[in-house]
Each structure stands twice: as C-alpha cells, then as structure tokens.
Write an enzyme that holds these catalytic residues in place. Sequence first.
Site, PDB file in Angstrom:
ATOM      1  CE  LYS A   6      -4.358   1.543   1.971  1.00  0.00           C
ATOM      2  NZ  LYS A   6      -5.535   1.143   2.728  1.00  0.00           N
ATOM      3  NE  ARG A  32     -22.322  -4.027   3.888  1.00  0.00           N
ATOM      4  CZ  ARG A  32     -21.329  -4.104   3.017  1.00  0.00           C
ATOM      5  NH1 ARG A  32     -20.242  -4.754   3.333  1.00  0.00           N
ATOM      6  NH2 ARG A  32     -21.419  -3.543   1.840  1.00  0.00           N
ATOM      7  CD  GLU A  44     -19.334  -2.611   8.534  1.00  0.00           C
ATOM      8  OE1 GLU A  44     -19.468  -3.702   7.922  1.00  0.00           O
ATOM      9  OE2 GLU A  44     -18.426  -1.801   8.262  1.00  0.00           O
TER      10      GLU A  44
END
Length: 585
Positions: free
Chosen positions: A246, A362, A334
Amino acid sequence: MQNNLLGHINTPKELRLLNQKDLPQLAQELREFIINIVATKEGHLGASLGVVELTIAIHYVFDTPTDLLIWDVGHQAYGHKILTGRKDVFHTNRQLGGISGFPKRGESEFDAFGTGHSSTSISATLGMAIASKLKGEDKQHIAVIGDASIASGMSFEGLNHAGVTDANLLVILNDNAIGIDPSVGALKQYLTNVKKGTQRRNNIIKALNFDYSGPIDGHDLDKIISELERLKTVKGPKLLHIITTKGKGLKQAEKDQVKYHAPGKFDSVTGELIAKSTLELPPKYQDVFGHTIVELAKQNEKIVGITPAMPTGSSLKFMMDELPERAFDVGIAEQHAVTLAAGMASQGLIPFCNIYSTFLQRAYDQIIHDVALQNLPVVFCLDRAGLVGQDGATHHGVFDLSYLRCIPNLIIFAPRNELELRNIMYTAQLGLKHPIAIRYPRGRGVTLDWRQPYSKIEIGKGIQLKEGERLAILSIGTIAKNVSEAIEGLPVSHYDIRFAKPLDEALLHSIFKTHETIVTVEDNVVAGGFGSAILEFVGIHNYKNTIKTLGVPDSFVEHGSAEELQALVGLDVEGLNQTFSDLIK
Ligand SMILES: Cc1ncc(C[n+]2csc(CCOP(=O)(O)OP(=O)(O)O)c2C)c(N)n1
Ligand SMILES: CC(=O)[C@@H](O)[C@H](O)COP(=O)(O)O
Ligand SMILES: [Mg+2]
C-alpha cells in the site's frame, strides 16, 4: 525510451497499443499523476498507488469495458479512472460537480458497478457472470478485492455461492496486509501463512472450489500479465492472490500506511504532510468520543469498545492503546460487531459499539433482532452522521434517524456539542434500560473547553435555547449551530429536542400551544426522520399549527465539501436564515 506515455493514453484501447516493455514506465507516470493531484486536491492515496501495475495489467489484458471490472470499495480506482477517459477531469475528483472518488455507473461505461462500501464486489461480479451466461454472452468478469474487504461476511457469502457455480468469475485478491488500519483476524494470519508457504496444502480458496493461483508479486507487470493471460482461458471461478505494498512509490506512504490512506494535503515531491494549525480549534467529535470512553472505562470496568475496522477514524484507537483487552477491532464486520455487542450486553457488559452511520446500514437486522427485540442496552455511537463531504452519496450518514426511529425500545440521541456527547456517554454507562444510538458528525465541534465535569442527561428531555414568538425552530444534533447563527436578531424560539426518541412530549405540547409556526431542522433525510416524528406527534394530537420540515431532500446528495453540501440542501446559515426570515415576514 519513449517519453510521456500517459499523455497519449486516454482509453484502454490506446493502452493496449503499447509495447509490454513500456508498461513499467507508464506505471511510473501514472503514479506521479496520482500523487501530483491527490497532493493538492486530497483523497485516497495509498490504495491507488498500490494497484497501479494491477490496473494497467487488467486493462492491457482484458477487453474492458466489454469485460466487466469491479473494484471493491473503489477507493483504489484512481488509476482506473485516469486510464478510462477521466485523466483530464481527475483534478475535480471528489469536488462539488467533479468526478466521484468511487466508481460510478453513471460516470463511465468502464465503471461496471458503483461501490464505496466494501465487500460487495464478489456478489456483484458473480451476478454479472451468471447474467452473461443466461444471456449467452462470452465475456470476462473480474472483481478486485483487498485483504481486509475479503474478510467480511458478505465476501464469504459470495465465495461460497460462486464455488458451486461454473460462473466465469475471476477474483483478484490484492493482499497488502492492511485495511485502513492493520488488518485483523484469523484470515490475516492465514494469508500470512500462505505467503510464507506454510499453508500450501490446506488452501481455503481451493476448498471452496476456486482455481487458486499465487501469491505473486503484484508490482511485477510481466508476471501479472502472463498470469492474467493464462486465467483468461481457465473456466469457472478463479482467484488470483497478489501481494502489493500500500502506498507503493511514495516513501512516506509506504512507511506510514495508515496516515497515507487518505492523507489530506501533502508535498508531492517530498511526500511530507502539510500540517494544518490546530491551535485554538475545538476538538473533533471523534477525539471527544475516544478520550471520553477511555476516561469512563477506567472508572467502569464493564465498559468495552467495539469498532468494525475504523479504529483510527473513530478514535477508538485511544482505548485500544490504553485498555487493549477491552477494545476490539473486529475488521470489516458491521453485522458481527452489533451482535457481538448484543452478546456482551446480555452478560452485563456495557458495549460502546462505534460504527459510521452509513456502515451501520449493513447491520440493520442485527440492530432489530439481536439488540432491540431483546432490549439489550448496547450503546451505539454513530460516527459520521449527516453530510460527510467528499466521500459523497455512498458515505453520507443521512438515513440513521429514519431507519432507527421505527425500532421499538431504541433511544435515539444527537448531541448539540461536545459536552452533550460526553454527558450522554456518561449517562449511558451509568446503566440504561434500553439500547441507545448516539449520532454525531465528522469533524470538529464548537467547544474549546470540552473537558468539563460530567452531568447526567435526563432521557427524553429537550431544552430551550432561545425564547421568541410565533415561530419555533426545533433542531436535533449539531445542526443547532447553524440554526443559532441563522436566527441571530430574529424574534424566534429555538429548541434543541435532543432525543428523536422518546420525544419530549411535554415540551412539544407547550411549544405547539405558544407558537403558530413550527420548523424542524435536521441533517438527516426529511423522509422518516426527526421532522416526521414531529408530524406524527401533530397528527396524533390534532394540532393545527403550520409545520415546515427542513433537512436533506429525498434524493442522493453527491460529493463536495460538507459546507457546500449543506448550502446545496439549504441547511447552511444563509439558507436557514432566508427560510426563517420568509416565515416571519
Ligand atoms: C462496509 C464498509 N465498512 C467499512 C468501510 C471503510 N473502509 C474503506 S476502505 C477500508 C479498508 C479496506 O482494506 P482492503 O480491502 O484491504 O483494501 P486496501 O485499502 O488495503 O486496498 C475500510 C475499512 C467501508 N468502505 N465499507
Ligand atoms: C473508502 C472509505 O470508506 C474510507 O476510507 C472513508 O473514506 C473514510 O472516511 P473518513 O475520512 O471520514 O474516515
Ligand atoms: Mg488491504
């Protein structure tokens, strides 16, 4: 070597005309292009830098947009946007009227599926692959998903289904061992073992009937291209595991991957962040939450903290650092976070479950079925409520008052300022008989001196902030600040109702009896929100007052600064002042 390749490439068709040996130079130019623009315009950085080679390779090998390419989350799709016709408008990324920071079907035929929330790519791509088969179309379907996003339940639901189909699906797992914060969980450990070669035999992906290949170096263009060429000819579900870094190509971004996920402005040459002076600024609501939960948890050992993959964004990180055994980052999960909190609450703990308002969508069934139905006193801290700004339509937290208000047992509170946030957190941990949702916005509050002694808030009680005549303005949450400024000099009353549920009925009766016109103000959609609650109250009690409900209209609000967007929907100081002034003419 040819110079300035990117300058001549506007579409993947033009990219495919390049000689493969020139692609590393294109990768370098694409990286520089992204860095130069994000340095001044801001946005997500590290993820896009990490997939520059992958982006080029996919568009080089596959026949996009006929072949369908879906980027999970989509925060890594800047290179894709630049190579697919949006190079010249990329400087408008995430700005009002500009292109979106995420893939968007309406923006380009190359954006096969709109994203922003994570872990949708496998299901969507599988759906497309099945559709192609049923329609008799011969095309490729490619999902690119990160190591943190693939760990989410929804990804596993997609993999589980795909594994028993013959769908022409290629999942590319971009494994950089980090989400926004370091990846967590057993799958992370598993992927590390795969990379070390200690997990060759028991491959989870193969067990799910996928053709697994990798791990390969995701920055080696020749390797990726030859593997993608091979996979093009393989039938059925396939997963290619690539390893990337990254922030690749910018030293600081590689070193501090959390900070450079979305670093704000930085020097494009040195990579150094451009520090903003924070002296004499009020704190961020996130930091008030983070410091307060630590303070309270040190006094009350029943308190636990939960975040699904947003420890830095939510500032639960402070508790993870100070009380690591009682603060949990559960990854992008979640649904699990909510039911985990329910389980803890059932055993007498006091879980503070901190979830961005938009991501809590969600876990809707979990809120109803696991928390509210059993009346378990989970404390939901809904961060990023209201218009969040540049992330746009996928991320605005403008639905929570509507989607929560209809749930029995649930208390809903929106603090007007930092002190109210601290006091409601204090009140919640004293012990409530119900679950509570506390919603607050992204960014800074209004109170410099915010570390004041705690005081208990009476549940269901609103307060009067200003006394006037005829017109009463009822606001909820931090939008009270705009209202206060908008009514300066106007002869109107202002109330902070604070609780969208239960409503302060005694206060409302007194307001309705003393004012002809009532205006509600919220930074939630008007449909079903706080204003709707007041309209229901009016209907039940047969009041005949004139009512006006102000809030976010019944349409998706795009990206721009939070201030610009507030102005767009008439919730800025000027817009509110205009509306109030017209009403008292
Ligand atoms: C449902 C949902 N929860 C949380 C987020 C916030 N979020 C955006 S990117 C991200 C990390 C993604 O990590 P990974 O999939 O590994 O991709 P990378 O950034 O490393 O490329 C998170 C948690 C989100 N977009 N959607
Ligand atoms: C892509 C994504 O979902 C996150 O990176 C999000 O943009 C974070 O938002 P904040 O900057 O408000 O934490
Ligand atoms: Mg990752």
